[in-house]
Design a protein around this motif. Structure first.
Motif, PDB file in Angstrom:
ATOM      1  N   VAL A   1      10.165  26.086  46.884  1.00 16.20           N
ATOM      2  CA  VAL A   1       8.836  26.034  47.488  1.00 16.20           C
ATOM      3  C   VAL A   1       8.752  24.754  48.315  1.00 16.20           C
ATOM      4  CG1 VAL A   1       7.721  27.361  45.657  1.00 16.20           C
ATOM      5  CG2 VAL A   1       7.723  24.877  45.519  1.00 16.20           C
ATOM      6  N   LEU A   2       8.080  24.852  49.450  1.00 13.23           N
ATOM      7  CA  LEU A   2       7.859  23.693  50.315  1.00 13.23           C
ATOM      8  C   LEU A   2       6.467  23.163  50.014  1.00 13.23           C
ATOM      9  CD1 LEU A   2       9.376  25.086  53.635  1.00 13.23           C
ATOM     10  CD2 LEU A   2      10.494  23.774  51.815  1.00 13.23           C
ATOM     11  N   ALA A   3       6.412  21.950  49.488  1.00 12.10           N
ATOM     12  CA  ALA A   3       5.164  21.428  48.928  1.00 12.10           C
ATOM     13  C   ALA A   3       4.080  21.175  49.964  1.00 12.10           C
ATOM     14  CB  ALA A   3       5.441  20.149  48.139  1.00 12.10           C
ATOM     15  N   GLN A   4       4.477  20.975  51.224  1.00 10.05           N
ATOM     16  CA  GLN A   4       3.493  20.681  52.268  1.00 10.05           C
ATOM     17  C   GLN A   4       3.480  21.788  53.312  1.00 10.05           C
ATOM     18  OE1 GLN A   4       5.663  17.057  51.456  1.00 10.05           O
ATOM     19  NE2 GLN A   4       4.527  16.286  53.219  1.00 10.05           N
ATOM     20  N   GLY A   5       2.293  22.165  53.740  1.00 11.36           N
ATOM     21  CA  GLY A   5       2.180  23.210  54.743  1.00 11.36           C
ATOM     22  C   GLY A   5       2.878  22.869  56.041  1.00 11.36           C
ATOM     23  N   SER A   6       2.946  21.574  56.363  1.00 18.38           N
ATOM     24  CA  SER A   6       3.583  21.137  57.608  1.00 18.38           C
ATOM     25  C   SER A   6       5.088  21.377  57.604  1.00 18.38           C
ATOM     26  CB  SER A   6       3.310  19.650  57.840  1.00 18.38           C
ATOM     27  OG  SER A   6       3.771  18.874  56.735  1.00 18.38           O
ATOM     28  N   MET A   7       5.660  21.728  56.457  1.00 21.74           N
ATOM     29  CA  MET A   7       7.098  21.986  56.354  1.00 21.74           C
ATOM     30  C   MET A   7       7.441  23.458  56.584  1.00 21.74           C
ATOM     31  SD  MET A   7       7.604  19.780  52.858  1.00 21.74           S
ATOM     32  CE  MET A   7       9.365  20.065  52.682  1.00 21.74           C
ATOM     33  N   ALA A   8       6.451  24.280  56.868  1.00 24.40           N
ATOM     34  CA  ALA A   8       6.662  25.728  56.913  1.00 24.40           C
ATOM     35  C   ALA A   8       7.727  26.150  57.913  1.00 24.40           C
ATOM     36  CB  ALA A   8       5.341  26.431  57.219  1.00 24.40           C
ATOM     37  N   ARG A   9       7.858  25.405  59.003  1.00 22.96           N
ATOM     38  CA  ARG A   9       8.822  25.813  60.025  1.00 22.96           C
ATOM     39  C   ARG A   9      10.270  25.692  59.538  1.00 22.96           C
ATOM     40  NH1 ARG A   9      10.715  21.369  63.085  1.00 22.96           N
ATOM     41  NH2 ARG A   9       9.800  19.366  62.487  1.00 22.96           N
ATOM     42  N   MET A  10      10.482  25.034  58.381  1.00 21.40           N
ATOM     43  CA  MET A  10      11.816  24.913  57.810  1.00 21.40           C
ATOM     44  C   MET A  10      12.163  26.066  56.860  1.00 21.40           C
ATOM     45  SD  MET A  10      13.393  22.244  58.963  1.00 21.40           S
ATOM     46  CE  MET A  10      14.649  21.893  57.725  1.00 21.40           C
ATOM     47  N   GLU A  11      11.236  26.968  56.667  1.00 20.22           N
ATOM     48  CA  GLU A  11      11.429  28.025  55.671  1.00 20.22           C
ATOM     49  C   GLU A  11      12.703  28.838  55.930  1.00 20.22           C
ATOM     50  OE1 GLU A  11       8.938  31.916  54.005  1.00 20.22           O
ATOM     51  OE2 GLU A  11       7.876  30.286  55.013  1.00 20.22           O
ATOM     52  N   GLN A  12      12.832  29.380  57.117  1.00 20.68           N
ATOM     53  CA  GLN A  12      13.986  30.231  57.421  1.00 20.68           C
ATOM     54  C   GLN A  12      15.287  29.426  57.444  1.00 20.68           C
ATOM     55  OE1 GLN A  12      13.561  32.689  60.896  1.00 20.68           O
ATOM     56  NE2 GLN A  12      15.683  33.353  60.889  1.00 20.68           N
ATOM     57  N   ARG A  13      15.237  28.239  58.026  1.00 20.95           N
ATOM     58  CA  ARG A  13      16.455  27.433  58.113  1.00 20.95           C
ATOM     59  C   ARG A  13      16.984  27.069  56.727  1.00 20.95           C
ATOM     60  NH1 ARG A  13      17.189  21.466  61.004  1.00 20.95           N
ATOM     61  NH2 ARG A  13      19.329  21.137  60.305  1.00 20.95           N
ATOM     62  N   LEU A  14      16.104  26.689  55.823  1.00 21.03           N
ATOM     63  CA  LEU A  14      16.548  26.322  54.478  1.00 21.03           C
ATOM     64  C   LEU A  14      17.104  27.526  53.738  1.00 21.03           C
ATOM     65  CD1 LEU A  14      13.848  23.797  53.193  1.00 21.03           C
ATOM     66  CD2 LEU A  14      16.061  23.336  54.260  1.00 21.03           C
ATOM     67  N   SER A  15      16.505  28.677  53.945  1.00 23.82           N
ATOM     68  CA  SER A  15      17.010  29.890  53.296  1.00 23.82           C
ATOM     69  C   SER A  15      18.419  30.195  53.788  1.00 23.82           C
ATOM     70  CB  SER A  15      16.076  31.064  53.585  1.00 23.82           C
ATOM     71  OG  SER A  15      16.519  32.226  52.920  1.00 23.82           O
TER      72      SER A  15
END
Length: 218
Positions: free
Chosen positions: A180-194
């Motif tokens: 889980v990404l604790a901050q909403g501002s990190m959302a753009r990293m979702e796909q890359r981290l996966s």
């Protein structure tokens, strides 16, 4: 038309959330209250200060005075104040990260919590543990602090910001089933981290808006 007022401790999510509401929840009128000095004070003191708490509660009630039907609290670092606000504010307070936490504990036992701020880790972990308890689930939380990423992002160095987040996730990837990404501002990293870790990654903005829509029965 129902009115949602988003309360922010920084400006980063004002624009993105405005667009996400248009896409996922156009049935509501959306307005914003944002004060960037709030998160700066939290960071400087490594905690939510009494002054930040007072100002947030004032903003929740200011939203009520403006005709809001509900407040959408967008900062996970002050999530505990949003929970408290539900007992004292004149309108409900809905945490952006609640649906993400509920989904995480329903799908995984070992959860990696990635954050760029130490002040966001504890509130997010408390929320995950509470959701797990409410769901009758047993979870193990593994913290991954991307130290320095927040400062890099604030200075405009998005490359360093993203690299430090990726390194923090990769460091604990072998110990978790989901991030889980604790901050909403990190959302753009979702796909890359996966893609980097091979693990599912959840972020709060879209899940939060969809959860709010369900909560409001609209």
């Amino acid at each position: 038309m129902k009115k949602v007022v988003c309360v922010h401790t920084a400006m980063a999510l004002v624009g993105p959330l405005t667009e996400l509401f248009k896409e996922h929840f156009p049935e509501v009128q959306v307005e914003h209250i944002a004060e960037s000095s709030l998160i700066k004070e939290v960071i400087a003191n490594n905690a939510v200060t009494p002054a930040v708490r007072r100002r947030l509660l004032d903003y929740y009630n200011a939203a009520a005075d403006s005709g809001a039907d509900i407040v959408f609290n967008t900062c996970s670092s002050v999530g505990d104040i949003a929970d408290y606000g539900n007992s004292v504010a004149r309108v409900p307070i809905f945490r952006i990260d609640l649906p993400m936490a509920q989904k995480a504990v329903s799908e995984a036992q070992r959860i990696g919590v990635i954050s760029t701020l130490p002040t966001t880790l504890d509130p997010t972990c408390r929320l995950l543990r509470r959701c797990a308890e409410e769901a009758g689930r047993d979870v193990t939380l593994v913290e991954g602090l991307a130290d320095g990423a927040f400062a890099a992002g604030q200075s405009g160095d998005s490359e360093t910001h993203d690299r430090l987040i990726a390194e923090a996730a990769q460091h604990i990837a072998g110990d978790v089933d989901l991030f889980v990404l604790a901050q909403g501002s990190m959302a753009r990293m979702e796909q890359r981290l996966s893609e980097l870790t091979g693990k599912p990654v959840l972020s709060s903005p879209v899940l939060g808006i969809k959860g709010l829509k369900k909560y409001m029965n609209l």
